[in-house]
Enzyme design. Structure first.
Site, mmCIF file in Angstrom:
data_model
loop_
_atom_site.group_PDB
_atom_site.id
_atom_site.type_symbol
_atom_site.label_atom_id
_atom_site.label_comp_id
_atom_site.label_asym_id
_atom_site.label_seq_id
_atom_site.Cartn_x
_atom_site.Cartn_y
_atom_site.Cartn_z
ATOM 1 N N ALA A 93 -3.562 2.772 1.990
ATOM 2 C CA ALA A 93 -4.335 2.947 3.225
ATOM 3 C C ALA A 93 -5.639 3.670 2.915
ATOM 4 O O ALA A 93 -5.634 4.799 2.416
ATOM 5 C CB ALA A 93 -3.519 3.744 4.233
ATOM 6 N N GLN A 117 -5.951 -1.987 1.681
ATOM 7 C CA GLN A 117 -5.542 -1.844 3.079
ATOM 8 C C GLN A 117 -6.558 -0.958 3.804
ATOM 9 O O GLN A 117 -6.739 0.205 3.437
ATOM 10 C CB GLN A 117 -4.150 -1.207 3.174
ATOM 11 C CG GLN A 117 -3.619 -1.184 4.608
ATOM 12 C CD GLN A 117 -2.293 -0.460 4.751
ATOM 13 O OE1 GLN A 117 -2.148 0.682 4.308
ATOM 14 N NE2 GLN A 117 -1.317 -1.121 5.353
ATOM 15 N N GLY A 134 7.807 -1.331 -3.018
ATOM 16 C CA GLY A 134 7.101 -0.061 -2.965
ATOM 17 C C GLY A 134 7.659 0.945 -3.944
ATOM 18 O O GLY A 134 7.233 1.037 -5.105
ATOM 19 N N ARG A 135 8.662 1.686 -3.493
ATOM 20 C CA ARG A 135 9.194 2.772 -4.321
ATOM 21 C C ARG A 135 9.718 2.269 -5.653
ATOM 22 O O ARG A 135 9.659 2.970 -6.662
ATOM 23 C CB ARG A 135 10.250 3.540 -3.524
ATOM 24 C CG ARG A 135 9.624 4.405 -2.434
ATOM 25 C CD ARG A 135 10.604 4.794 -1.375
ATOM 26 N NE ARG A 135 11.016 3.645 -0.556
ATOM 27 C CZ ARG A 135 11.865 3.724 0.459
ATOM 28 N NH1 ARG A 135 12.410 4.881 0.754
ATOM 29 N NH2 ARG A 135 12.171 2.648 1.159
ATOM 30 N N ARG A 182 -0.914 -6.023 8.392
ATOM 31 C CA ARG A 182 0.424 -5.411 8.342
ATOM 32 C C ARG A 182 0.821 -4.994 9.745
ATOM 33 O O ARG A 182 0.089 -4.299 10.441
ATOM 34 C CB ARG A 182 0.451 -4.202 7.410
ATOM 35 C CG ARG A 182 1.836 -3.561 7.374
ATOM 36 C CD ARG A 182 2.001 -2.555 6.252
ATOM 37 N NE ARG A 182 2.830 -3.128 5.194
ATOM 38 C CZ ARG A 182 3.492 -2.401 4.289
ATOM 39 N NH1 ARG A 182 3.391 -1.084 4.272
ATOM 40 N NH2 ARG A 182 4.248 -2.987 3.372
ATOM 41 N N PRO A 217 0.827 -1.209 0.000
ATOM 42 C CA PRO A 217 0.000 0.000 0.000
ATOM 43 C C PRO A 217 0.856 1.252 0.000
ATOM 44 O O PRO A 217 1.820 1.350 0.767
ATOM 45 C CB PRO A 217 -0.798 -0.111 1.315
ATOM 46 C CG PRO A 217 -0.034 -1.074 2.162
ATOM 47 C CD PRO A 217 0.671 -1.998 1.237
ATOM 48 N N TYR A 233 -0.036 3.949 13.365
ATOM 49 C CA TYR A 233 -1.442 4.322 13.244
ATOM 50 C C TYR A 233 -2.243 3.583 14.323
ATOM 51 O O TYR A 233 -1.684 2.869 15.147
ATOM 52 C CB TYR A 233 -1.929 4.091 11.809
ATOM 53 C CG TYR A 233 -1.150 4.963 10.832
ATOM 54 C CD1 TYR A 233 -1.189 6.355 10.952
ATOM 55 C CD2 TYR A 233 -0.321 4.412 9.856
ATOM 56 C CE1 TYR A 233 -0.440 7.181 10.109
ATOM 57 C CE2 TYR A 233 0.429 5.226 9.016
ATOM 58 C CZ TYR A 233 0.361 6.615 9.148
ATOM 59 O OH TYR A 233 1.108 7.426 8.329
HETATM 60 C C1 LIG Z 1 4.502 7.270 -1.143
HETATM 61 C C2 LIG Z 1 4.387 6.188 -0.117
HETATM 62 C C3 LIG Z 1 3.162 5.957 0.502
HETATM 63 C C4 LIG Z 1 3.024 4.932 1.452
HETATM 64 N N1 LIG Z 1 1.792 4.658 1.971
HETATM 65 C C5 LIG Z 1 1.617 3.580 2.770
HETATM 66 C C6 LIG Z 1 0.319 3.145 3.153
HETATM 67 O O1 LIG Z 1 -0.691 3.682 2.719
HETATM 68 N N2 LIG Z 1 0.244 2.087 3.989
HETATM 69 C C7 LIG Z 1 1.337 1.413 4.439
HETATM 70 O O2 LIG Z 1 1.198 0.460 5.205
HETATM 71 N N3 LIG Z 1 2.582 1.773 4.043
HETATM 72 C C8 LIG Z 1 2.735 2.816 3.210
HETATM 73 N N4 LIG Z 1 3.986 3.116 2.725
HETATM 74 C C9 LIG Z 1 5.116 2.215 3.026
HETATM 75 C C10 LIG Z 1 5.275 1.193 1.895
HETATM 76 O O3 LIG Z 1 4.156 0.329 1.824
HETATM 77 C C11 LIG Z 1 6.540 0.339 2.106
HETATM 78 O O4 LIG Z 1 6.389 -0.406 3.275
HETATM 79 C C12 LIG Z 1 7.795 1.199 2.181
HETATM 80 O O5 LIG Z 1 7.820 2.155 1.137
HETATM 81 C C13 LIG Z 1 9.079 0.354 2.143
HETATM 82 O O6 LIG Z 1 9.161 -0.364 0.947
HETATM 83 P P1 LIG Z 1 10.101 0.131 -0.290
HETATM 84 O O7 LIG Z 1 11.476 0.321 0.266
HETATM 85 O O8 LIG Z 1 9.999 -1.002 -1.281
HETATM 86 O O9 LIG Z 1 9.509 1.417 -0.805
HETATM 87 C C14 LIG Z 1 4.153 4.162 1.812
HETATM 88 C C15 LIG Z 1 5.374 4.415 1.208
HETATM 89 C C16 LIG Z 1 5.509 5.403 0.247
HETATM 90 C C17 LIG Z 1 6.837 5.612 -0.430
#
Ligand SMILES: Cc1cc2nc3c(=O)[nH]c(=O)nc-3n(C[C@H](O)[C@H](O)[C@H](O)COP(=O)(O)O)c2cc1C
Length: 359
Positions: free
Chosen positions: A62, A104, A328-329, A234, A23, A186
């Site tokens: 989320a 989520q 994610g990113r 999560r 998410p 949260y």
């Molecule tokens: C722009 C952005 C928005 C995110 N929004 C959420 C979210 O809505 N819910 C959540 O559990 N994590 C959120 N995260 C965390 C990501 O789900 C993920 O756990 C985190 O970016 C680490 O993974 P990565 O290194 O592959 O980006 C967000 C991350 C980013 C970069």
């Protein structure tokens, strides 16, 4: 055979591969009025591109179970039927691509009502579509955030009901999997951790009491969510505090409880509940927390956090450290990461006919 491109069956849902999107809030919905919390064209294009790119499962960002449960006034929501209708367009497109649609469900608790990150992410008040946040205890996240209003037992029951209502709407909207957001500081995480929960009633104190709210949410969602559909949770496996926080030991114990309450997979993240902590980030830095739950319980797990490289992702699965990886990113950078990884690892992935020329 590449482990990354093996299907994974959970209950009656088969996910075509292990490359999943976690998410990620887009902060791109209207803050108020009839379109509040409603997915926009941006959301459709964003999720559609990752589905066309071969991602096996997409967990939509989320999504607030109530307006006050949103992280920012620009978050998505599932508290009314207009939102359900708009989500249907996304879930049905994801299905055409063979991607499993998940969502989520979240309540942001004391970290609710903040501005969009690219506007600084500061807490906002009613003059900027914000509201007074709530939490398990009247403890602010940090000096910048307001002190939340401590929830009464009746208000806790109401929020549990909101999770169940949102789950019903998620089903109506065409989602195959729900993930409950119990991480990143949260509301649910705030109850779990002694760092943010100093209640003296049945929801605070012992591990059993601190995990009560989370398990009540799980039970309420599981009750309305069909038996043939998986439920994810999560968690932040650690608060990264030396003392007084939620720990990896707590996470292992909690994973067993979640499984007993009908959770099918633990999405293992970390942090977000204590300000000013030092987090040793680096490629796969959260994988050991997922691997520990996998080694010590029978609950399937997904690993997340700075996983960007196909060989690395493959190794995490081949070593038995996780059942799936969430990118994610990296999926923001490259919506077709799954297809590129399949080329590299000789795995099979769906490519839309329209893009057949790209093979
Ligand atoms: C722009 C952005 C928005 C995110 N929004 C959420 C979210 O809505 N819910 C959540 O559990 N994590 C959120 N995260 C965390 C990501 O789900 C993920 O756990 C985190 O970016 C680490 O993974 P990565 O290194 O592959 O980006 C967000 C991350 C980013 C970069």
């Amino acid at each position: 055979m590449s482990a990354l491109f093996q299907p994974l069956r959970l209950r009656e849902v088969t996910v075509p591969n292990r490359v999943w999107m976690p998410p990620m809030c887009q902060y791109s919905a209207e803050p108020e009025g009839p379109s509040a919390g409603v997915p926009s064209d941006w959301h459709f294009a964003h999720y559609a591109a990752r589905a066309a790119g071969g991602t096996g499962l997409i967990i939509v960002e989320a999504t607030g179970v109530s307006p006050e449960g949103r992280i920012s006034p620009r978050d998505l929501g599932l508290w009314n039927d207009t939102q359900v209708e708009a989500f249907r367009r996304i879930t049905s497109f994801l299905r055409t691509q063979g991607t499993v649609p998940a969502v989520q469900l979240a309540h942001a608790g004391r970290k609710a009502s903040t501005d969009r990150p690219w506007k600084g992410g500061a807490p906002v008040g009613p003059d900027a579509h914000g509201w007074q946040p709530v939490g398990p205890s009247a403890l602010a996240f940090d000096a910048r955030h307001p002190v939340p209003t401590e929830l009464t037992a009746a208000q806790i029951r109401e929020i549990v009901g909101q999770f169940a209502d949102a789950a019903r709407r998620a089903l109506d909207a065409g989602f195959e999997i729900i993930e409950i957001h119990g991480a990143h500081g949260y509301l649910i995480h705030e109850f779990l951790s002694p760092h943010s929960n100093q209640r003296t009633d049945a929801y605070g104190g012992s591990y059993e009491n601190r995990s009560r709210f989370a398990l009540e949410v799980v039970d309420a969602v599981r009750e309305v969510w069909p038996d043939d559909k998986p439920l994810f949770f999560r968690v932040s496996a650690t608060d990264w505090l030396d003392e007084g926080g939620w720990t990896p030991d707590d996470t292992v114990r909690f994973a067993r409880d979640l499984q007993a309450h009908g959770v099918d997979l633990l999405d293992v993240s970390t942090g977000g509940n204590a300000s000013g902590v030092r987090i040793p980030t680096g490629p796969g830095y959260q994988v050991p927390f997922a691997a520990r739950v996998k080694a010590e319980t029978t609950l399937p797990v997904a690993a997340v956090g700075l996983i960007t490289d196909a060989e690395h992702a493959e190794k995490i699965l081949a070593n038995g450290e996780a059942d799936a990886v969430l990118l994610g990113r990296e999926l923001l950078r490259n919506p077709s990461w799954a297809q590129a990884a399949a080329r590299e690892l000789d795995g099979a992935v769906r490519i839309p006919d329209q893009y057949a020329w790209s093979i």
